[in-house]
Design an enzyme around this catalytic site. Sequence first.
Site, PDB file in Angstrom:
ATOM      1  N   THR A 162      -5.591  16.757   2.488  1.00  0.00           N
ATOM      2  CA  THR A 162      -5.890  16.222   1.147  1.00  0.00           C
ATOM      3  C   THR A 162      -7.396  16.162   0.837  1.00  0.00           C
ATOM      4  O   THR A 162      -7.808  16.641  -0.219  1.00  0.00           O
ATOM      5  CB  THR A 162      -5.225  14.841   0.916  1.00  0.00           C
ATOM      6  OG1 THR A 162      -5.577  13.982   2.006  1.00  0.00           O
ATOM      7  CG2 THR A 162      -3.714  14.966   0.832  1.00  0.00           C
ATOM      8  N   PRO A 163      -8.247  15.626   1.742  1.00  0.00           N
ATOM      9  CA  PRO A 163      -9.675  15.642   1.398  1.00  0.00           C
ATOM     10  C   PRO A 163     -10.236  17.065   1.357  1.00  0.00           C
ATOM     11  O   PRO A 163     -11.180  17.347   0.612  1.00  0.00           O
ATOM     12  CB  PRO A 163     -10.334  14.825   2.519  1.00  0.00           C
ATOM     13  CG  PRO A 163      -9.354  14.761   3.628  1.00  0.00           C
ATOM     14  CD  PRO A 163      -7.998  14.916   3.019  1.00  0.00           C
ATOM     15  N   TYR A 191     -15.956 -13.895   4.801  1.00  0.00           N
ATOM     16  CA  TYR A 191     -16.657 -13.746   6.093  1.00  0.00           C
ATOM     17  C   TYR A 191     -16.655 -15.011   6.952  1.00  0.00           C
ATOM     18  O   TYR A 191     -16.427 -14.930   8.176  1.00  0.00           O
ATOM     19  CB  TYR A 191     -18.075 -13.188   5.876  1.00  0.00           C
ATOM     20  CG  TYR A 191     -18.020 -11.685   5.749  1.00  0.00           C
ATOM     21  CD1 TYR A 191     -18.117 -10.870   6.862  1.00  0.00           C
ATOM     22  CD2 TYR A 191     -17.795 -11.090   4.510  1.00  0.00           C
ATOM     23  CE1 TYR A 191     -18.008  -9.482   6.756  1.00  0.00           C
ATOM     24  CE2 TYR A 191     -17.680  -9.715   4.384  1.00  0.00           C
ATOM     25  CZ  TYR A 191     -17.787  -8.919   5.510  1.00  0.00           C
ATOM     26  OH  TYR A 191     -17.661  -7.556   5.406  1.00  0.00           O
ATOM     27  N   PHE A 210      -7.090   8.962   9.390  1.00  0.00           N
ATOM     28  CA  PHE A 210      -6.167   8.368   8.411  1.00  0.00           C
ATOM     29  C   PHE A 210      -5.560   7.093   8.994  1.00  0.00           C
ATOM     30  O   PHE A 210      -4.340   6.995   9.182  1.00  0.00           O
ATOM     31  CB  PHE A 210      -5.055   9.357   8.057  1.00  0.00           C
ATOM     32  CG  PHE A 210      -5.417  10.341   6.964  1.00  0.00           C
ATOM     33  CD1 PHE A 210      -6.683  10.391   6.425  1.00  0.00           C
ATOM     34  CD2 PHE A 210      -4.452  11.219   6.457  1.00  0.00           C
ATOM     35  CE1 PHE A 210      -7.009  11.292   5.413  1.00  0.00           C
ATOM     36  CE2 PHE A 210      -4.761  12.118   5.444  1.00  0.00           C
ATOM     37  CZ  PHE A 210      -6.028  12.157   4.929  1.00  0.00           C
ATOM     38  N   GLY A 243      -1.488  19.090   8.895  1.00  0.00           N
ATOM     39  CA  GLY A 243      -0.548  18.333   8.067  1.00  0.00           C
ATOM     40  C   GLY A 243      -1.193  17.773   6.814  1.00  0.00           C
ATOM     41  O   GLY A 243      -1.959  18.453   6.129  1.00  0.00           O
ATOM     42  N   ARG A 269      -3.216   0.346   0.751  1.00  0.00           N
ATOM     43  CA  ARG A 269      -3.368   1.554   1.577  1.00  0.00           C
ATOM     44  C   ARG A 269      -4.457   2.428   0.968  1.00  0.00           C
ATOM     45  O   ARG A 269      -4.705   2.381  -0.225  1.00  0.00           O
ATOM     46  CB  ARG A 269      -2.064   2.367   1.616  1.00  0.00           C
ATOM     47  CG  ARG A 269      -0.887   1.676   2.274  1.00  0.00           C
ATOM     48  CD  ARG A 269      -1.038   1.512   3.778  1.00  0.00           C
ATOM     49  NE  ARG A 269       0.163   0.938   4.364  1.00  0.00           N
ATOM     50  CZ  ARG A 269       0.406  -0.377   4.448  1.00  0.00           C
ATOM     51  NH1 ARG A 269      -0.470  -1.265   3.981  1.00  0.00           N
ATOM     52  NH2 ARG A 269       1.524  -0.813   5.012  1.00  0.00           N
ATOM     53  N   GLN A 270      -5.035   3.293   1.826  1.00  0.00           N
ATOM     54  CA  GLN A 270      -6.037   4.244   1.357  1.00  0.00           C
ATOM     55  C   GLN A 270      -5.385   5.622   1.220  1.00  0.00           C
ATOM     56  O   GLN A 270      -4.587   6.005   2.089  1.00  0.00           O
ATOM     57  CB  GLN A 270      -7.187   4.380   2.375  1.00  0.00           C
ATOM     58  CG  GLN A 270      -8.100   3.181   2.473  1.00  0.00           C
ATOM     59  CD  GLN A 270      -7.438   1.986   3.125  1.00  0.00           C
ATOM     60  OE1 GLN A 270      -6.638   2.120   4.033  1.00  0.00           O
ATOM     61  NE2 GLN A 270      -7.749   0.811   2.636  1.00  0.00           N
ATOM     62  N   TYR A 271      -5.753   6.345   0.161  1.00  0.00           N
ATOM     63  CA  TYR A 271      -5.343   7.749   0.046  1.00  0.00           C
ATOM     64  C   TYR A 271      -6.525   8.578  -0.432  1.00  0.00           C
ATOM     65  O   TYR A 271      -7.200   8.211  -1.399  1.00  0.00           O
ATOM     66  CB  TYR A 271      -4.138   7.897  -0.913  1.00  0.00           C
ATOM     67  CG  TYR A 271      -2.882   7.308  -0.298  1.00  0.00           C
ATOM     68  CD1 TYR A 271      -2.184   7.994   0.689  1.00  0.00           C
ATOM     69  CD2 TYR A 271      -2.447   6.039  -0.650  1.00  0.00           C
ATOM     70  CE1 TYR A 271      -1.069   7.436   1.304  1.00  0.00           C
ATOM     71  CE2 TYR A 271      -1.332   5.466  -0.033  1.00  0.00           C
ATOM     72  CZ  TYR A 271      -0.652   6.171   0.941  1.00  0.00           C
ATOM     73  OH  TYR A 271       0.444   5.611   1.565  1.00  0.00           O
ATOM     74  N   SER A 272      -6.785   9.675   0.270  1.00  0.00           N
ATOM     75  CA  SER A 272      -7.869  10.572  -0.116  1.00  0.00           C
ATOM     76  C   SER A 272      -7.541  11.184  -1.469  1.00  0.00           C
ATOM     77  O   SER A 272      -6.386  11.522  -1.739  1.00  0.00           O
ATOM     78  CB  SER A 272      -8.004  11.709   0.900  1.00  0.00           C
ATOM     79  OG  SER A 272      -8.257  11.161   2.170  1.00  0.00           O
ATOM     80  N   GLU A 324     -21.825  -4.010   1.280  1.00  0.00           N
ATOM     81  CA  GLU A 324     -20.626  -3.952   0.432  1.00  0.00           C
ATOM     82  C   GLU A 324     -20.976  -4.254  -1.030  1.00  0.00           C
ATOM     83  O   GLU A 324     -20.475  -3.592  -1.943  1.00  0.00           O
ATOM     84  CB  GLU A 324     -19.544  -4.898   0.985  1.00  0.00           C
ATOM     85  CG  GLU A 324     -18.891  -4.268   2.215  1.00  0.00           C
ATOM     86  CD  GLU A 324     -18.245  -5.240   3.190  1.00  0.00           C
ATOM     87  OE1 GLU A 324     -17.925  -6.381   2.797  1.00  0.00           O
ATOM     88  OE2 GLU A 324     -18.080  -4.864   4.373  1.00  0.00           O
TER      89      GLU A 324
END
Length: 400
Positions: free
Chosen positions: A279-280, A96, A394, A275, A207-210, A138
């Site tokens: 996924t979620p 921070y 996304f 598309g 990366r984020q993926y549901s 957090e």
Amino acid sequence: MSLSEQTIQIVKATAPVLAEHGETITRHFYQQMFSQNPELLNIFNATNQKTGRQQAALANAVYAYAANIDNLGVLTAAVQRIAHKHASFNILPEQYPIVGKHLLEAVTHVLGDAATDEILNAWREAYGFLAALFIEVEEGIYRESELAEGGWRGTREFKVVNKVQESELITSFYFEPVDGLPVADYQPGQYIGIYLHPEQSEHRCIRQYSLSDAPNGRSYRISVKREGKGETQGMISHHLHDNVHINDIVELCPPSGDFYLNPRSEAPVVLLSGGVGQTPMLSMLNSLVHQGHQQPIIYVHGAMNSRVHAFDQHVREHTEQSDNIEQILFYDEPTGACSGYHHAGKTDLELIRKKIDLPGAHYYFCGPLGYMAMVKKSLQSWGVTEDRLHYEVFGPHKDL
Ligand SMILES: Cc1cc2nc3c(=O)[nH]c(=O)nc-3n(C[C@H](O)[C@H](O)[C@H](O)COP(=O)(O)OP(=O)(O)OC[C@H]3O[C@@H](n4cnc5c(N)ncnc54)[C@H](O)[C@@H]3O)c2cc1C
Ligand code: HEM
């Protein structure tokens, strides 16, 4: 800790300047920060910098903070969303001050003589206050993930135990932890952070993926679409498809995210996706089925055509086994080989209003930004209240 009245007044008074120069400030901020702290290139997504989406997300957040500094309660949802996103990057308290230093330098640079000591001191104090808030939220997320059964803090090694092609563009990856211990449950709709270092990249990428299935305590599943081609070819989605195979090891951060199925609601549920945005919704659908949800569940999905449409058979099986589940399919450009879809053309909610405008229903939606803006606008025009609209972007967040 609370902010001084003088700081609140100064920050609020300078908010319009931020609205005007926000993206110039954040662009300068990232340039300086990456040149002086290049280790942070292992955390931030270089493409989101190139396309300007992350600069815009940060500028909007800083502006919203300044404009609402005398009424921070309205930012609670945004703080939660950002903190969950940060958690998937494992952002730490010691980072921070680095961000704070470069943000203040960028404000000074862009405002020039207008950046008086008084203004800078007020912003320094305001940044410190916001940073302390994020650090606390957090830490709460990290602690909860660590203490959950099967949970952990930071990254954990997982093995790819299965890889399944779901359509021409979408492939699922199944992960089990290398340590053989259980994995934490999650709320249907949440995502994981995946840490990879492709050979062609100088830096590690996150990366984020549901999570695309209901929690089962043993494994996680994600379903990834190949993004872009040629000049706009997505780095990690293609790397996963082409170079990540069964038995490979990846690192994952625990599930996080503030977009999830209301666990207590007994209301009808409408799941809308475009598309790979489904996924979620799959995680939600499968969880609702496990829970024995009795109210109507309507699964509305839009795809280009059957070649790129994933999970059709899976959703169809649910609709055949349960009287309260219905699927409605839109194909943008059906080919002669397509069957089983209900409407040709882009998703148009007016065509299916009778089926989905249900009293008290909750609406969960995910897809391209234009798709989600259309969904939100239609639902609002029918009088659906804000508390029943839930969506996930996304990429760097954008208000619809
Ligand atoms: C909460 C969340 C959940 C997500 N869940 C899923 C999921 O379940 N499944 C899924 O497939 N994805 C999901 N995503 C998206 C995913 O995280 C990645 O963003 C996606 O896979 C693209 O990553 P990439 O590395 O391939 O593309 P990047 O290299 O990061 O590029 C990002 C985008 O920019 C485009 N691009 C690349 N270069 C340029 C350029 N020069 N100009 C313009 N555009 C360019 C790419 O085509 C791509 O669409 C999710 C994202 C978030 C935030
Ligand atoms: C008070 C300070 C901060 C604010 C206001 C802030 C704000 C934001 C916002 C608005 C986003 C986009 C969220 C979304 O997409 O939903 C974001 C993402 C992110 N933040 Fe922060 N942030 C702060 C501090 C930090 C720090 C200290 C770090 C670590 C160096 C950090 C790293 C990141 C990363 C890596 C992302 C994702 C970027 C991407 O997807 O390209 N942030 N932040």
